[in-house]
Design a protein around this motif. Structure first.
Motif, mmCIF file in Angstrom:
data_model
loop_
_atom_site.group_PDB
_atom_site.id
_atom_site.type_symbol
_atom_site.label_atom_id
_atom_site.label_comp_id
_atom_site.label_asym_id
_atom_site.label_seq_id
_atom_site.Cartn_x
_atom_site.Cartn_y
_atom_site.Cartn_z
ATOM 1 N N LEU A 1 0.639 -1.157 -0.134
ATOM 2 C CA LEU A 1 -0.121 0.075 -0.009
ATOM 3 C C LEU A 1 0.895 1.242 0.067
ATOM 4 O O LEU A 1 1.833 1.348 0.409
ATOM 5 C CB LEU A 1 -1.161 0.047 1.195
ATOM 6 N N VAL A 2 0.373 2.284 -0.595
ATOM 7 C CA VAL A 2 -0.920 2.601 -1.469
ATOM 8 C C VAL A 2 -0.374 2.679 -2.934
ATOM 9 O O VAL A 2 0.187 3.714 -3.283
ATOM 10 C CB VAL A 2 -1.481 3.652 -1.027
ATOM 11 N N HIS A 3 -0.759 1.842 -3.851
ATOM 12 C CA HIS A 3 -0.344 1.672 -5.158
ATOM 13 C C HIS A 3 -0.840 2.905 -5.860
ATOM 14 O O HIS A 3 -0.164 3.468 -6.630
ATOM 15 C CB HIS A 3 -0.784 0.271 -5.525
ATOM 16 N N SER A 4 -2.166 3.051 -5.981
ATOM 17 C CA SER A 4 -2.620 4.331 -6.481
ATOM 18 C C SER A 4 -3.899 5.029 -5.783
ATOM 19 O O SER A 4 -4.322 4.488 -4.667
ATOM 20 C CB SER A 4 -3.222 3.836 -8.096
ATOM 21 N N ILE A 5 -4.188 5.971 -6.477
ATOM 22 C CA ILE A 5 -5.547 6.763 -5.880
ATOM 23 C C ILE A 5 -6.434 6.731 -7.157
ATOM 24 O O ILE A 5 -6.148 7.436 -8.104
ATOM 25 C CB ILE A 5 -5.303 8.006 -5.441
ATOM 26 N N ASN A 6 -7.726 6.125 -6.980
ATOM 27 C CA ASN A 6 -8.568 6.015 -7.974
ATOM 28 C C ASN A 6 -9.529 7.340 -8.153
ATOM 29 O O ASN A 6 -9.914 8.017 -7.081
ATOM 30 C CB ASN A 6 -9.630 5.106 -7.876
ATOM 31 N N ARG A 7 -9.430 8.362 -9.196
ATOM 32 C CA ARG A 7 -9.780 9.637 -9.127
ATOM 33 C C ARG A 7 -10.561 10.002 -10.456
ATOM 34 O O ARG A 7 -10.407 9.316 -11.389
ATOM 35 C CB ARG A 7 -8.833 10.836 -8.898
ATOM 36 N N ARG A 8 -11.577 10.704 -10.548
ATOM 37 C CA ARG A 8 -12.069 11.492 -11.718
ATOM 38 C C ARG A 8 -10.726 12.123 -12.432
ATOM 39 O O ARG A 8 -10.163 12.878 -11.703
ATOM 40 C CB ARG A 8 -13.276 12.192 -11.664
ATOM 41 N N VAL A 9 -10.677 11.869 -13.883
ATOM 42 C CA VAL A 9 -9.506 12.766 -14.400
ATOM 43 C C VAL A 9 -10.077 13.384 -15.632
ATOM 44 O O VAL A 9 -11.063 13.091 -16.426
ATOM 45 C CB VAL A 9 -8.825 11.639 -15.067
ATOM 46 N N PHE A 10 -9.989 14.871 -15.764
ATOM 47 C CA PHE A 10 -10.592 15.758 -16.795
ATOM 48 C C PHE A 10 -9.515 16.210 -17.462
ATOM 49 O O PHE A 10 -8.196 16.525 -17.046
ATOM 50 C CB PHE A 10 -11.205 16.830 -15.907
ATOM 51 N N ASP A 11 -9.954 16.711 -18.765
ATOM 52 C CA ASP A 11 -8.692 17.105 -19.428
ATOM 53 C C ASP A 11 -9.031 18.624 -19.357
ATOM 54 O O ASP A 11 -9.633 19.435 -18.521
ATOM 55 C CB ASP A 11 -8.902 16.894 -21.157
ATOM 56 N N GLU A 12 -8.210 19.627 -19.931
ATOM 57 C CA GLU A 12 -7.841 20.943 -19.740
ATOM 58 C C GLU A 12 -9.344 21.615 -19.881
ATOM 59 O O GLU A 12 -9.380 22.796 -19.430
ATOM 60 C CB GLU A 12 -6.779 21.669 -20.851
ATOM 61 N N LYS A 13 -10.192 21.116 -20.869
ATOM 62 C CA LYS A 13 -11.408 21.861 -20.926
ATOM 63 C C LYS A 13 -12.626 21.405 -19.881
ATOM 64 O O LYS A 13 -14.000 21.629 -20.277
ATOM 65 C CB LYS A 13 -11.924 21.635 -22.501
ATOM 66 N N GLY A 14 -12.356 20.653 -19.153
ATOM 67 C CA GLY A 14 -13.276 19.813 -18.386
ATOM 68 C C GLY A 14 -13.950 18.932 -18.856
ATOM 69 O O GLY A 14 -14.787 18.183 -18.027
ATOM 70 N N GLY A 15 -13.443 18.051 -19.914
ATOM 71 C CA GLY A 15 -14.195 16.776 -20.116
ATOM 72 C C GLY A 15 -13.298 15.691 -19.907
ATOM 73 O O GLY A 15 -12.270 15.721 -19.066
ATOM 74 N N PRO A 16 -13.977 14.467 -20.118
ATOM 75 C CA PRO A 16 -12.911 13.178 -19.787
ATOM 76 C C PRO A 16 -11.584 13.157 -20.317
ATOM 77 O O PRO A 16 -11.815 13.472 -21.489
ATOM 78 C CB PRO A 16 -13.979 12.150 -20.150
ATOM 79 N N ALA A 17 -10.831 12.794 -19.563
ATOM 80 C CA ALA A 17 -9.344 12.682 -20.123
ATOM 81 C C ALA A 17 -9.222 11.518 -20.895
ATOM 82 O O ALA A 17 -8.222 11.621 -21.857
ATOM 83 C CB ALA A 17 -8.241 12.862 -18.998
ATOM 84 N N PHE A 18 -9.863 10.638 -20.798
ATOM 85 C CA PHE A 18 -9.929 9.277 -21.546
ATOM 86 C C PHE A 18 -11.198 9.024 -22.292
ATOM 87 O O PHE A 18 -12.340 8.961 -21.612
ATOM 88 C CB PHE A 18 -9.224 8.070 -20.763
#
Length: 315
Positions: free
Chosen positions: A211-228
């Motif tokens: 622990l702790v390998h990663s933090i699960n988060r919402r990820v946004f691009d520069e314009k506020g849309g989904p990064a993926f």
């Protein structure tokens, strides 16, 4: 020493970067001594479409795509989808990886169960155990059970490690199926109390924790849309330098409880260990090993500098 095995150093690679035996061999030669073979499954699963890695700024409520850090302390969001090679492929390759590491190095195999349509908790636990048994047969020195993955049996989004009954069941099946040390891979907890209660409940079936390998988060691009792009990719695993504060706090809490006698289990620290100084500090606090991932990808000579400092301290 780790699980009674002598180590050249207590520095290693967390699950993720070591995709196959060639990556294991390369990083073993670079001086990383605790090597975690990328998480594998009982069935083939393809990775998400490109791009699946973005540089980000990890903020309070979400992560936002940003320029790469100039100082080398990269923080990235990873949206891979927990892929895996076919079992026949990774089992042979894991055996090659074991053959290519040297004395004073250990190979950990990270495994994850695959939910099946109509399957229940027992079926998922059996799938974890099957993967662990295959990994043991292929030469792994220890098994990492990936519990920081979505719980398929709940309507409210949560990770398996947050469902302590399910997590304990999976660890029990795995522990009783292999004769190797079993590590529980956990994610961040909302409170120290939850972390302590979970670690205590899982301790009978785990030789240690990662622990702790990663933090699960919402990820946004520069314009506020989904990064993926694509359904189900609004959230991703954030890893790298900016996760250190959260990860180090949780590791420190685990070390304090172990010192107080709550349980005696190995603690492998992961999360934001982006500098040699951070790695040395966490080891001085009592961690049994420190594992890096993002740092090793962006700085393959990390282990060389780690060893130089250790040699200087001994001298």
């Amino acid at each position: 020493m780790l699980f009674g095995r002598p180590l050249n150093s207590s520095l290693g690679i967390a699950a993720g970067p070591l995709l196959n035996s060639k990556w294991v061999e390369a990083y073993a030669r670079l001086g990383f001594d605790v090597l975690t073979y990328a998480t594998v499954r009982s069935t083939f699963q393809a990775a998400h479409a490109l791009p699946n890695i973005r540089h980000v700024d990890n903020r309070e409520q979400a992560a936002v795509v940003a320029r790469p850090a100039n100082n080398g302390g990269a923080t990235i969001a990873v949206s891979l989808g927990e892929p895996s090679m076919e079992p026949d492929v990774w089992r042979k390759d894991l055996r090659r990886a074991k053959e290519r590491i040297g004395r004073g190095q250990v190979l950990i195999a990270s495994v994850i169960g695959t939910p099946r349509p109509g399957g229940d908790a027992e079926a998922l636990s059996a799938d974890y155990a099957q993967c662990a048994a295959w990994a043991a047969e292929s030469g792994a020195d220890a098994i990492e059970v990936q519990l920081a993955t979505p719980d398929p049996f709940t309507e409210q989004p949560q990770m398996i490690y947050e469902n302590v009954t399910l997590a304990a069941r999976i660890l029990y099946r795995t522990r009783t199926s292999v004769g190797l040390p079993v590590l529980a891979r956990l994610g961040p907890f909302k409170t120290p109390r939850l972390l302590h209660e979970t670690a205590t409940r899982l301790a009978p079936w785990a030789h240690g924790y990662v622990l702790v390998h990663s933090i699960n988060r919402r990820v946004f691009d520069e314009k506020g849309g989904p990064a993926f792009e694509g359904a189900g990719r609004e959230r991703a695993d954030v890893v790298g330098a900016q996760t250190f504060t959260v990860a180090a706090r949780q590791v420190a809490e685990m070390l304090a409880w172990r010192k107080a006698g709550a349980w005696d289990r190995a603690i492998l620290a992961v999360g934001g260990i982006s500098t040699v100084e951070r790695a040395r500090d966490v080891l001085r606090e009592g961690a049994d090993a420190v594992l890096v991932a993002t740092a090793a990808l962006f700085d393959p000579l990390f282990a060389a500098r780690f060893r130089q400092i250790r040699t200087a301290e001994v001298a």
